[in-house]
Enzyme design. Structure first.
Site, PDB file in Angstrom:
ATOM      1  N   ASP A   1     -13.218   5.424   1.037  1.00 57.03           N
ATOM      2  CA  ASP A   1     -12.180   4.573   0.486  1.00 57.03           C
ATOM      3  C   ASP A   1     -11.692   5.307  -0.760  1.00 57.03           C
ATOM      4  O   ASP A   1     -12.351   6.234  -1.232  1.00 57.03           O
ATOM      5  CB  ASP A   1     -12.819   3.217   0.126  1.00 57.03           C
ATOM      6  CG  ASP A   1     -11.881   2.327  -0.639  1.00 57.03           C
ATOM      7  OD1 ASP A   1     -10.711   2.207  -0.237  1.00 57.03           O
ATOM      8  OD2 ASP A   1     -12.313   1.736  -1.656  1.00 57.03           O
ATOM      9  N   LEU A   2     -10.549   4.923  -1.292  1.00 59.72           N
ATOM     10  CA  LEU A   2     -10.024   5.610  -2.483  1.00 59.72           C
ATOM     11  C   LEU A   2     -10.229   4.800  -3.765  1.00 59.72           C
ATOM     12  O   LEU A   2     -10.983   5.204  -4.665  1.00 59.72           O
ATOM     13  CB  LEU A   2      -8.526   5.888  -2.294  1.00 59.72           C
ATOM     14  CG  LEU A   2      -7.824   6.457  -3.526  1.00 59.72           C
ATOM     15  CD1 LEU A   2      -8.209   7.910  -3.760  1.00 59.72           C
ATOM     16  CD2 LEU A   2      -6.307   6.354  -3.379  1.00 59.72           C
ATOM     17  N   ASP A   3      -9.528   3.641  -3.825  1.00 65.28           N
ATOM     18  CA  ASP A   3      -9.510   2.847  -5.056  1.00 65.28           C
ATOM     19  C   ASP A   3     -10.900   2.295  -5.355  1.00 65.28           C
ATOM     20  O   ASP A   3     -11.445   1.514  -4.581  1.00 65.28           O
ATOM     21  CB  ASP A   3      -8.532   1.670  -4.902  1.00 65.28           C
ATOM     22  CG  ASP A   3      -7.087   2.148  -4.722  1.00 65.28           C
ATOM     23  OD1 ASP A   3      -6.660   3.033  -5.473  1.00 65.28           O
ATOM     24  OD2 ASP A   3      -6.404   1.634  -3.820  1.00 65.28           O
TER      25      ASP A   3
ATOM     26  N   THR B   1      -8.759   3.422  -9.803  1.00 67.60           N
ATOM     27  CA  THR B   1      -7.452   2.755  -9.706  1.00 67.60           C
ATOM     28  C   THR B   1      -7.606   1.277  -9.365  1.00 67.60           C
ATOM     29  O   THR B   1      -6.642   0.519  -9.488  1.00 67.60           O
ATOM     30  CB  THR B   1      -6.575   3.453  -8.649  1.00 67.60           C
ATOM     31  OG1 THR B   1      -7.441   3.925  -7.626  1.00 67.60           O
ATOM     32  CG2 THR B   1      -5.784   4.594  -9.232  1.00 67.60           C
TER      33      THR B   1
ATOM     34  N   LYS C   1      -9.813  -6.697  -3.337  1.00 64.24           N
ATOM     35  CA  LYS C   1     -10.191  -5.296  -3.157  1.00 64.24           C
ATOM     36  C   LYS C   1     -10.168  -4.893  -1.684  1.00 64.24           C
ATOM     37  O   LYS C   1     -10.759  -5.575  -0.857  1.00 64.24           O
ATOM     38  CB  LYS C   1     -11.566  -5.026  -3.765  1.00 64.24           C
ATOM     39  CG  LYS C   1     -11.555  -5.042  -5.282  1.00 64.24           C
ATOM     40  CD  LYS C   1     -12.888  -4.544  -5.831  1.00 64.24           C
ATOM     41  CE  LYS C   1     -12.854  -4.460  -7.341  1.00 64.24           C
ATOM     42  NZ  LYS C   1     -14.197  -4.167  -7.875  1.00 64.24           N
ATOM     43  N   GLY C   2      -9.498  -3.796  -1.396  1.00 63.50           N
ATOM     44  CA  GLY C   2      -9.438  -3.294  -0.032  1.00 63.50           C
ATOM     45  C   GLY C   2      -8.377  -3.971   0.821  1.00 63.50           C
ATOM     46  O   GLY C   2      -8.106  -3.557   1.944  1.00 63.50           O
TER      47      GLY C   2
ATOM     48  N   ARG D   1      -1.251  -4.878   0.192  1.00 56.13           N
ATOM     49  CA  ARG D   1      -0.409  -5.385  -0.889  1.00 56.13           C
ATOM     50  C   ARG D   1       0.090  -6.806  -0.606  1.00 56.13           C
ATOM     51  O   ARG D   1      -0.033  -7.698  -1.445  1.00 56.13           O
ATOM     52  CB  ARG D   1       0.783  -4.436  -1.073  1.00 56.13           C
ATOM     53  CG  ARG D   1       1.551  -4.656  -2.366  1.00 56.13           C
ATOM     54  CD  ARG D   1       2.715  -3.682  -2.461  1.00 56.13           C
ATOM     55  NE  ARG D   1       2.288  -2.298  -2.270  1.00 56.13           N
ATOM     56  CZ  ARG D   1       3.118  -1.288  -2.004  1.00 56.13           C
ATOM     57  NH1 ARG D   1       4.412  -1.484  -1.938  1.00 56.13           N
ATOM     58  NH2 ARG D   1       2.643  -0.069  -1.823  1.00 56.13           N
TER      59      ARG D   1
ATOM     60  N   SER E   1      -7.901   4.606   3.187  1.00 54.90           N
ATOM     61  CA  SER E   1      -7.486   3.707   2.107  1.00 54.90           C
ATOM     62  C   SER E   1      -6.366   2.802   2.598  1.00 54.90           C
ATOM     63  O   SER E   1      -5.482   3.240   3.338  1.00 54.90           O
ATOM     64  CB  SER E   1      -6.981   4.524   0.916  1.00 54.90           C
ATOM     65  OG  SER E   1      -6.351   3.666  -0.016  1.00 54.90           O
ATOM     66  N   ALA E   2      -6.400   1.553   2.143  1.00 57.02           N
ATOM     67  CA  ALA E   2      -5.356   0.593   2.496  1.00 57.02           C
ATOM     68  C   ALA E   2      -4.097   0.816   1.665  1.00 57.02           C
ATOM     69  O   ALA E   2      -3.089   0.154   1.872  1.00 57.02           O
ATOM     70  CB  ALA E   2      -5.873  -0.821   2.265  1.00 57.02           C
ATOM     71  N   SER E   3      -4.160   1.763   0.722  1.00 55.10           N
ATOM     72  CA  SER E   3      -3.053   1.932  -0.217  1.00 55.10           C
ATOM     73  C   SER E   3      -1.989   2.901   0.267  1.00 55.10           C
ATOM     74  O   SER E   3      -2.279   4.036   0.651  1.00 55.10           O
ATOM     75  CB  SER E   3      -3.583   2.422  -1.558  1.00 55.10           C
ATOM     76  OG  SER E   3      -2.504   2.742  -2.410  1.00 55.10           O
TER      77      SER E   3
ATOM     78  N   ASN F   1      -0.039   4.184  -1.708  1.00 54.41           N
ATOM     79  CA  ASN F   1       0.055   5.151  -2.804  1.00 54.41           C
ATOM     80  C   ASN F   1      -1.049   6.211  -2.738  1.00 54.41           C
ATOM     81  O   ASN F   1      -1.118   7.094  -3.607  1.00 54.41           O
ATOM     82  CB  ASN F   1      -0.044   4.422  -4.148  1.00 54.41           C
ATOM     83  CG  ASN F   1       1.163   3.524  -4.409  1.00 54.41           C
ATOM     84  OD1 ASN F   1       2.281   4.016  -4.538  1.00 54.41           O
ATOM     85  ND2 ASN F   1       0.957   2.218  -4.448  1.00 54.41           N
TER      86      ASN F   1
ATOM     87  N   LYS G   1      -8.458  -3.911   6.589  1.00 52.43           N
ATOM     88  CA  LYS G   1      -9.869  -4.242   6.370  1.00 52.43           C
ATOM     89  C   LYS G   1      -9.960  -5.758   6.177  1.00 52.43           C
ATOM     90  O   LYS G   1      -9.057  -6.326   5.579  1.00 52.43           O
ATOM     91  CB  LYS G   1     -10.376  -3.530   5.103  1.00 52.43           C
ATOM     92  CG  LYS G   1     -10.283  -2.004   5.193  1.00 52.43           C
ATOM     93  CD  LYS G   1     -10.539  -1.362   3.830  1.00 52.43           C
ATOM     94  CE  LYS G   1     -10.236   0.137   3.892  1.00 52.43           C
ATOM     95  NZ  LYS G   1     -10.427   0.830   2.602  1.00 52.43           N
TER      96      LYS G   1
ATOM     97  N   GLU H   1     -17.504   2.700   0.357  1.00 54.44           N
ATOM     98  CA  GLU H   1     -16.595   1.616  -0.051  1.00 54.44           C
ATOM     99  C   GLU H   1     -17.061   0.914  -1.325  1.00 54.44           C
ATOM    100  O   GLU H   1     -18.243   0.925  -1.648  1.00 54.44           O
ATOM    101  CB  GLU H   1     -16.592   0.553   1.057  1.00 54.44           C
ATOM    102  CG  GLU H   1     -15.457   0.660   2.036  1.00 54.44           C
ATOM    103  CD  GLU H   1     -14.109   0.246   1.462  1.00 54.44           C
ATOM    104  OE1 GLU H   1     -14.062  -0.274   0.334  1.00 54.44           O
ATOM    105  OE2 GLU H   1     -13.094   0.458   2.147  1.00 54.44           O
ATOM    106  N   ASP H   2     -16.111   0.256  -2.002  1.00 56.32           N
ATOM    107  CA  ASP H   2     -16.487  -0.571  -3.151  1.00 56.32           C
ATOM    108  C   ASP H   2     -16.098  -2.034  -2.927  1.00 56.32           C
ATOM    109  O   ASP H   2     -16.258  -2.850  -3.821  1.00 56.32           O
ATOM    110  CB  ASP H   2     -15.801  -0.077  -4.439  1.00 56.32           C
ATOM    111  CG  ASP H   2     -14.310  -0.358  -4.423  1.00 56.32           C
ATOM    112  OD1 ASP H   2     -13.684  -0.173  -3.359  1.00 56.32           O
ATOM    113  OD2 ASP H   2     -13.775  -0.788  -5.458  1.00 56.32           O
TER     114      ASP H   2
HETATM  115  C1  BG6 Z   1      -6.508  -0.849  -1.564  1.00 55.20           C
HETATM  116  C2  BG6 Z   1      -6.835  -1.592  -2.845  1.00 55.20           C
HETATM  117  O1  BG6 Z   1      -7.079   0.407  -1.601  1.00 55.20           O
HETATM  118  O2  BG6 Z   1      -5.091  -0.716  -1.432  1.00 55.20           O
HETATM  119  C3  BG6 Z   1      -6.100  -2.919  -2.906  1.00 55.20           C
HETATM  120  O3  BG6 Z   1      -8.240  -1.823  -2.896  1.00 55.20           O
HETATM  121  C4  BG6 Z   1      -4.602  -2.673  -2.720  1.00 55.20           C
HETATM  122  O4  BG6 Z   1      -6.354  -3.522  -4.158  1.00 55.20           O
HETATM  123  C5  BG6 Z   1      -4.367  -1.934  -1.404  1.00 55.20           C
HETATM  124  O5  BG6 Z   1      -3.897  -3.911  -2.702  1.00 55.20           O
HETATM  125  C6  BG6 Z   1      -2.885  -1.639  -1.144  1.00 55.20           C
HETATM  126  O6  BG6 Z   1      -2.415  -0.726  -2.096  1.00 55.20           O
HETATM  127  P1  BG6 Z   1      -0.913  -0.345  -2.327  1.00 55.20           P
HETATM  128  O7  BG6 Z   1      -1.005   0.810  -3.286  1.00 55.20           O
HETATM  129  O8  BG6 Z   1      -0.329   0.058  -1.009  1.00 55.20           O
HETATM  130  O9  BG6 Z   1      -0.239  -1.529  -2.911  1.00 55.20           O
HETATM  131 MG    MG Z   2     -11.689   0.214  -2.886  1.00 54.16          MG
END
Ligand code: BG6
Ligand code: MG
Length: 218
Positions: free
Chosen positions: A7-9, A15, A43-44, A47, A112-114, A116, A143, A167-168
């Site tokens: 996982d990233l964040d 982050t 977390k995880g 958005r 990662s779910a992000s 970014n 997730k 993971e966190d």
């Molecule tokens: C996950 C974070 O990695 O990404 C969540 O743990 C976050 O907190 C999710 O909402 C989505 O991220 P982003 O950057 O696409 O808004």
């Molecule tokens: Mg995380």
């Protein structure tokens, strides 16, 4: 153990704190009682799902368009924060772990779910360690569904049982376990209840620890 899927964040860099601060600023503006404890649920989580969880703290109704606008507002603030990320923001021990894994021929992926995530990996200057970064825009079920970790394993060409996931987040640990992988949780035993192995800091992670824990479980 043939691969480690991260996982990233909150695992590679902190982050998770920026996500919290950006949501907190939006929640304050909307007059919603959002705090660190409630933030654990986010977390995880994607958005839009995170926004829904925050809006559930109040009883105002929002149109889809308003919701997208609120999510955008949070993301713009978040993007401002992550512009300042540098390699010094890697969590303790992460770079040496990535090096050790690479040298041992263990494959490395990011789940990662992000949206970014690729930008942050670049800011941290660690993109080159990753054999694959799962494209979250192609993932249908976030997730705790196993899809993102299973996709990571498939893209690396390894069996889930040969993978360790790190993971966190509670949702992330569930995702790893239901993918049939070995789950390592970074956090407190209370937060990481279901994990196969819990470490309180990323500085405890090493090739030896991951390999021997995975082997003992299998
Ligand atoms: C996950 C974070 O990695 O990404 C969540 O743990 C976050 O907190 C999710 O909402 C989505 O991220 P982003 O950057 O696409 O808004
Ligand atoms: Mg995380």
């Amino acid at each position: 153990m043939k691969a480690v899927i991260f996982d990233l964040d909150g695992v590679i860099t902190d982050t998770a704190e920026y996500h919290y601060l950006a949501w907190k600023s939006l929640a304050d503006e909307l007059g919603l009682p959002f705090d660190k404890e409630y933030n654990e649920k986010l977390k995880g989580v994607s958005r839009m799902e995170s926004l829904e969880l925050i809006l559930a703290l109040g009883d105002a109704e929002y149109t889809d368009e308003q919701k997208y606008q609120l999510a955008d507002q949070k993301n713009e603030l978040y993007k401002e924060m992550i512009k300042k990320v540098t390699p010094a923001d890697l969590l303790p021990g992460i770079e040496s772990l990535l090096k050790e894994l690479k040298e041992a021929g263990i494959l490395i992926a990011l789940a990662s779910a992000s949206k970014n995530a690729p930008f942050i990996l670049d800011r941290l200057e660690v993109t080159h360690y990753f054999d694959h970064v799962v494209d979250v825009t192609q993932i249908k079920n976030g997730k705790p569904d196993p899809e993102i970790f299973l996709t990571g394993a498939a893209e690396l060409g390894v069996l889930p049982s040969d993978c360790v996931g790190v993971e966190d987040a509670e949702a992330g640990i569930e995702s790893i376990l239901s993918a049939g992988m070995y789950a390592v949780g970074v956090g407190t035993p209370a937060q990481m209840q279901k994990a196969d192995l819990i470490v309180s800091s990323t500085s405890e992670l090493s090739l030896d620890l991951l390999k021997s824990s995975h082997t003992n479980k299998v």
